[in-house]
Design a protein around this motif. Sequence first.
Motif, short mmCIF file in Angstrom:
data_model
loop_
_atom_site.label_atom_id
_atom_site.label_comp_id
_atom_site.label_asym_id
_atom_site.label_seq_id
_atom_site.Cartn_x
_atom_site.Cartn_y
_atom_site.Cartn_z
N MET A 118 24.40 2.92 -43.79
CA MET A 118 25.87 2.20 -44.40
C MET A 118 25.57 1.46 -45.82
O MET A 118 25.91 1.26 -46.76
CB MET A 118 25.38 0.70 -43.14
N ASN A 119 23.44 1.98 -45.82
CA ASN A 119 23.44 1.75 -47.51
C ASN A 119 24.34 2.66 -48.79
O ASN A 119 24.20 2.09 -48.94
CB ASN A 119 22.51 1.69 -47.00
N ASP A 120 24.29 3.80 -47.72
CA ASP A 120 24.36 4.35 -48.85
C ASP A 120 26.29 4.30 -49.15
O ASP A 120 27.24 4.11 -50.07
CB ASP A 120 24.98 5.92 -48.26
N LEU A 121 27.03 3.78 -48.01
CA LEU A 121 28.43 3.40 -48.04
C LEU A 121 28.55 2.02 -49.18
O LEU A 121 29.14 2.11 -49.94
CB LEU A 121 28.93 3.24 -46.78
N ALA A 131 30.33 1.52 -56.97
CA ALA A 131 29.79 2.34 -58.14
C ALA A 131 31.51 3.00 -58.38
O ALA A 131 31.38 4.15 -59.38
CB ALA A 131 28.23 3.72 -57.75
N GLY A 132 32.03 2.84 -57.57
CA GLY A 132 33.19 3.70 -57.21
C GLY A 132 34.60 3.28 -57.91
O GLY A 132 34.36 1.67 -58.74
N ASP A 133 35.53 3.13 -58.14
CA ASP A 133 36.61 2.69 -58.28
C ASP A 133 37.60 1.96 -58.08
O ASP A 133 38.53 1.11 -58.67
CB ASP A 133 37.45 3.83 -58.70
N ASP A 144 24.59 -8.78 -53.21
CA ASP A 144 24.87 -8.19 -54.86
C ASP A 144 24.98 -6.66 -54.75
O ASP A 144 24.96 -6.27 -53.88
CB ASP A 144 23.69 -8.76 -55.66
N ALA A 145 24.72 -5.71 -55.45
CA ALA A 145 24.63 -4.42 -56.10
C ALA A 145 23.96 -3.73 -55.38
O ALA A 145 24.14 -2.96 -55.34
CB ALA A 145 24.91 -3.77 -57.79
#
Length: 304
Positions: free
Chosen positions: A66-69, A75-77, A26-27
Motif C-alpha cells: 500500500m505504501n508503494d502504491l 509521483a505518477g501522471d 502528504d506526499a
Amino acid sequence: MTLMLEPFDNTETVIRAAPIGICITDAEGHFEMVNPAYCDFYGYREEELLGQHFTLVVPEADHASMNDLHQRFVAGDSDLEDTQECEVLGKDGQPRNILAKAARIQDGRGEVKKVTFVVDISERKAMEQRLEYLAHHDELTGLLNRRAGLGLLEEEIQRSRRYATPLCVASCDLDHFKRVNDRHGHAVGDQVLSESARMMKETMRQHDHVIRLGGEEFLILLPGVTQEQASQAVERLRQRLAMTPVAAARIHLTLSAGIAQLADGEEADALLERADRALYGAKHKGRNQVQETAEAHPASESAS
C-alpha cells in the motif's frame, strides 16, 4: 492537470461535513486532515490520526504494497487513482471493507497531497460472503450442499484416476427421521439434523467430505480407502450415533448406510447408484447397519 486546493477555504468545510470518510495525506503518506466521518468509521479521534502514517489503518501484511502504491500514485501522471476495494483495520483491530478513490491535488503552496474518499462496504461484503457460503453449503448443518458435494465428487473421481488411489462413497440415511418431526416438531427435527451432522464431521477423517443431499439423506466421500476400510469407518459413525442421544429431547437415532468403491472407468452416477442400492439393502435388512455393495470390485480385490 493537478487539482488545486486553497488552504483553509470553504473546501475544508465541505470535507468536514461530507457523509463519507475523507482524508488528506502528504506526499509521504502522513495524515494532514481527516473528517469526522473518517474518524467515526475507523474509531479514532482526529488528534490520534493527524501526523500518523496512513498505514496505521492498513493490515500489517499490506503495509509495503500500500505504501508503494501511494508513492507511485503521488509521483505518477494521473490525477485520479482507480477505485480499489480494500480491507482495513479499525482502532479495535477488527477488519473492515472499503471502496477507496483518491485524487492528487496541490495546496496553495504547490505541495502535492492525496485526497482519499472512503465508502464503507463492510455490510455488503459480509452479505456477498454469506451468499457465496450459502451457494455451497447447507444453511442448517453447515455441510456442503448437494450441488457442491456432487461437484466435489467429480473432482475426487478425477483425482482417484490420476493417482490410481481408491475412492469410496457412503450413502447414508437417518432411520425413521419422519417420526422425529411427527412426534417432536420440526424445530426439534432441525436440532437432530444439526447435531447429527456435527457428529458425522467429528467422527470422519479430516479429509473425508460429509454432504447433506437433502432432508435426512447424507453422502460421505472417503478418498484413499478401500471399500472394507470405508465400511469400518462408517460403522464407527453408526455406533456413535446409536449410542449418543441428540437434541434437548435426548432422542436416540440410528443410521443406515451403503458403501461403494469406485470401479475402473465408472462415472459418478453409477457409483452413487450402487451406493444407494447398498443403502436400500441395509434398510431392507432392518436398518441401523452398514451394507457394502455386492458387485466384484477389482480395486478391493487387489487390496485384500
